[in-house]
Design an enzyme around this catalytic site. Structure first.
Site, mmCIF file in Angstrom:
data_model
loop_
_atom_site.group_PDB
_atom_site.id
_atom_site.type_symbol
_atom_site.label_atom_id
_atom_site.label_comp_id
_atom_site.label_asym_id
_atom_site.label_seq_id
_atom_site.Cartn_x
_atom_site.Cartn_y
_atom_site.Cartn_z
ATOM 1 N N GLU A 181 -8.987 3.782 4.367
ATOM 2 C CA GLU A 181 -8.599 3.685 5.773
ATOM 3 C C GLU A 181 -7.483 4.670 6.122
ATOM 4 O O GLU A 181 -7.344 5.071 7.281
ATOM 5 C CB GLU A 181 -8.158 2.264 6.101
ATOM 6 C CG GLU A 181 -6.864 1.842 5.422
ATOM 7 C CD GLU A 181 -6.441 0.416 5.790
ATOM 8 O OE1 GLU A 181 -7.257 -0.303 6.398
ATOM 9 O OE2 GLU A 181 -5.306 0.042 5.467
ATOM 10 N N ASP B 157 -5.952 -11.287 6.662
ATOM 11 C CA ASP B 157 -5.138 -10.070 6.695
ATOM 12 C C ASP B 157 -3.725 -10.346 7.218
ATOM 13 O O ASP B 157 -3.465 -11.333 7.892
ATOM 14 C CB ASP B 157 -5.821 -9.052 7.616
ATOM 15 C CG ASP B 157 -5.470 -7.614 7.288
ATOM 16 O OD1 ASP B 157 -4.508 -7.392 6.519
ATOM 17 O OD2 ASP B 157 -6.164 -6.713 7.784
ATOM 18 N N GLU C 140 0.854 -1.190 0.000
ATOM 19 C CA GLU C 140 0.000 0.000 0.000
ATOM 20 C C GLU C 140 0.887 1.236 0.000
ATOM 21 O O GLU C 140 1.687 1.414 0.918
ATOM 22 C CB GLU C 140 -0.883 0.037 1.255
ATOM 23 C CG GLU C 140 -1.723 -1.195 1.497
ATOM 24 C CD GLU C 140 -2.359 -1.174 2.876
ATOM 25 O OE1 GLU C 140 -2.853 -0.107 3.292
ATOM 26 O OE2 GLU C 140 -2.344 -2.222 3.547
ATOM 27 N N GLU D 165 -6.817 -6.357 -1.273
ATOM 28 C CA GLU D 165 -6.542 -4.966 -0.892
ATOM 29 C C GLU D 165 -5.376 -4.483 -1.750
ATOM 30 O O GLU D 165 -5.585 -4.040 -2.857
ATOM 31 C CB GLU D 165 -6.231 -4.868 0.588
ATOM 32 C CG GLU D 165 -6.102 -3.437 1.085
ATOM 33 C CD GLU D 165 -5.661 -3.372 2.533
ATOM 34 O OE1 GLU D 165 -5.989 -2.381 3.186
ATOM 35 O OE2 GLU D 165 -4.978 -4.296 3.011
#
Length: 649
Positions: free
Chosen positions: A459, A404, A165, A453
């Site tokens: 978030e 996750d 990310e 993701e």
């Protein structure tokens, strides 16, 4: 003597040239993409032309095996080259054959993909894969760095332990950081407004890649090594933290095809949003997946379980989740997720449930309401007893898991993803992978994996300043880069919206950057078959018009059309499900007047959501217009960070 030496040198040069491999080439069906195979210094390399101009001067492709042997590199060992046309006309091929392997290029009208295919009797230990690309110019590129958990990590191995990310920098290839891993894919701007998306696809039982600029105009793929030693740790003791690595990237069967190395090419930015090359490259699924039901999900974690006006203490407890279930049932939302907190913290054991949660009772309540429940699970907790976890919770009525914190893409983790998908499928459970690498075709091979993701999502606004996370800019890049290689769990749907000057991070009551209508538009633009409603049920109940739009929008489409698209500036798309069309558009921080052709929908009835006149003060300001006849051209003003959405029936 001088003349004699000159003559001898000429004869030697002539003999060397006579032995040199002759060039081979192939083109795409439309003739616009060309791959040439040639030799220099006894090694085979490839180049790529697009619209008559060279865009990749040299591709070095092959394998380095344990012990130093190479495959698919030595021109002297080349057995032959052939070109073919695929029966459907989708692509042409160029295949270079060696004694125990071959390199296969597919040439599409929208790009090139190649892979190494081995044919050995024994298994192989691959020390490294050679995948290096020298571009024809110092082009500008969009690069997202690996966001390693260790902020001081210097070795690539430590940098590779990341959640995949980050936001994108934009600079010339020669100016990118050669000491830090970049996430794949990378978007490169070619001359004349053309683009190239450099990445990989169909990554199965093999490490994923990172993109590393090596200086000048060259980038290479870097692959994490097989982990030799690891320990349980990281986030709430739910991760496997690697501490030592083998001197190789993979152990593979002697006969297999490795992942595709992919260069998508486009003349127009919008072509990247509707390309079909990736679907063709993915391995097809086996088995029956008709039971998989994509859908929307009411999410608890982003909104911090913030329910207003209720007579109980909200949090991780049955009363709160019954409220979420009731909300989902009233609005036709298929799922409710119990995110982190339902299982006892730091135990990595999914059979230790906190006393405030009665899962069988919740499952029965949800079943009566026609709503499915989904559970969050950490990597170690899910993997430690995967079979029993899937069996037990499937029998209880759970519909899927959000897994996750893998935070790696080495061969062991990629194998875990496949094992998790196949195990879950046996019990008719679907999965949503977080803290995982980009899908790269995985969701096409395993259709019960609805989402990945691998994106800096909404978030981030819970803790990031605008300087740290410019959500508006980021959202105008994602459709052209990250989303091209698979769906993304971005988790949009905020009902608290902020202008650029008003935005600030608030962990327990987060707000989005940009306008309310932008949040609606993202449900059209982002591909997400398991699509979150990030805000609290009471926030949606206070905004019934927006809730009707979000609750009613499909999560998969029969058709997608790009109406306007410019990397980093704006995206406007129209998507069809059955006979109903949904239109969504977003802009960057620049206000924008749009004028789009809706002739293909002219005369139909439209409900339009557009930025209000006071969006510069209150980003939640919007106007809803019902019963409109679709005009031949739609003209609208989008506020800075703005957007619009429409339903056409």
């Amino acid at each position: 003597m001088k003349h004699l030496l000159t003559a001898l040198l000429c004869l030697l040069l002539a003999a060397t040239q006579a032995r040199a491999m002759k060039p081979y080439w192939a083109t795409s069906p439309d003739g616009k993409v060309k791959v040439t195979m040639a030799e220099t210094d006894g090694k085979v390399y490839y180049s790529v032309d697009y619209d008559g101009a060279t865009v990749v001067e040299r591709i070095d492709a092959g394998l380095l095996l344990a012990g130093g042997k190479t495959m698919a590199v030595d021109a002297r060992k080349l057995k032959g080259v052939k070109t073919t046309k695929e029966a459907t006309g989708a692509y042409n091929t160029l295949t270079a054959q060696w004694p125990q392997c071959r390199v296969v290029f597919r040439l599409y009208d929208m790009g090139v993909a190649y892979r190494v295919e081995t044919a050995c009797s024994d298994s192989l230990i691959i020390a490294d894969e050679i995948a290096q690309f020298r571009l024809a110019g110092d082009y500008k590129a969009y690069e997202a760095l690996a966001n390693s958990r260790d902020s001081k990590a210097t070795s690539f191995q430590k940098q590779a332990m990341c959640s995949f990310e980050n936001t994108y920098t934009h600079d010339n290839l020669s100016r990118l950081n050669s000491q830090h891993l970049g996430l794949a894919p990378m978007l490169i701007e070619l001359d004349g407004g053309k683009k190239m998306l450099l990445g990989e696809y169909n990554v199965l039982d093999y490490p994923g890649t990172f993109v590393v600029p090596t200086g000048g105009t060259t980038v290479k793929f870097w692959f994490p090594r097989v982990v030799k030693a690891e320990h349980q740790g990281g986030h709430n003791m739910l991760q496997r933290v690697a501490t030592e690595w083998q001197p190789y990237i993979a152990k593979v069967a002697g006969k297999r095809a490795l992942p595709w190395r992919m260069m998508l090419l486009s003349r127009n930015d919008g072509d990247l949003l509707t390309q079909t090359v990736t679907r063709d490259l993915a391995q097809k699924p086996t088995g029956d997946y008709s039971w998989v039901k994509p859908g929307k999900v009411a999410w608890d974690w982003w909104n911090a379980w913030n329910l207003k006006g209720v007579n109980f203490k909200t949090g991780v407890n049955n009363e709160t989740y019954k409220y979420y279930i009731d909300f989902a049932a009233r609005n036709g939302i298929e799922y409710v997720i119990l995110d982190e907190g339902w299982a006892v913290n730091k135990k990595a054991d999914l059979f230790q449930v906190v006393p405030e949660i009665d899962l069988p009772a919740l499952c029965n309540y949800a079943r009566q309401k026609g709503v499915g429940l989904v559970l969050w699970a950490g990597y170690v907790a899910f993997d430690r007893d995967m079979e029993q976890v899937c069996k037990t919770y499937s029998e209880m009525g759970i519909k899927g898991f959000k897994v996750d914190f893998m935070d790696r893409n080495d061969q062991q983790v990629m194998r875990f993803l496949q094992r998790a998908a196949t195990t879950a499928a046996r019990y008719h459970l679907f999965l949503d992978f977080h803290g995982a690498p980009v899908p790269n075709g995985f969701t096409l091979t395993y259709p019960n994996v609805l989402n990945f993701e691998a994106v800096a999502g909404l978030e981030q606004v819970k803790w990031s300043t605008l300087k740290q996370f410019d959500e508006v800019r980021h959202e105008t890049l994602l459709p052209f880069i990250r989303q091209v290689v698979g769906p993304l769990d971005y988790t949009q749907g905020a009902m608290r919206n902020a202008t650029r000057s008003n935005y600030r991070p608030v962990y327990s009551e987060p707000m989005s950057q940009g306008t309310r209508c932008r949040q609606l538009a993202l449900y059209v633009i982002f591909d997400s078959p398991f699509n979150m409603l990030c805000d609290a049920p009471t926030a949606y109940e206070a905004n019934p018009e927006c809730t009707r739009f979000i609750a009613g929008i499909p999560v998969t489409w029969d058709e997608r059309r790009v109406l306007e698209a410019k990397v980093g500036e704006c995206v406007i798309e129209a998507c069809r499900k059955g006979s109903t069309w949904y239109i969504g558009g977003i802009t960057n921080w620049q206000a924008r007047d749009i004028d789009i052709d809706l002739g293909f929908l002219q005369g139909k009835t439209m409900t339009l959501y557009c930025d209000g006149i006071n969006c510069d003060k209150s980003a939640s300001d919007y106007v809803m217009r019902t019963g409109m006849k679709v005009p031949a051209r739609l003209k609208l003003h989008l506020a800075p960070g703005g957007g619009f959405a429409a339903v056409v029936e």
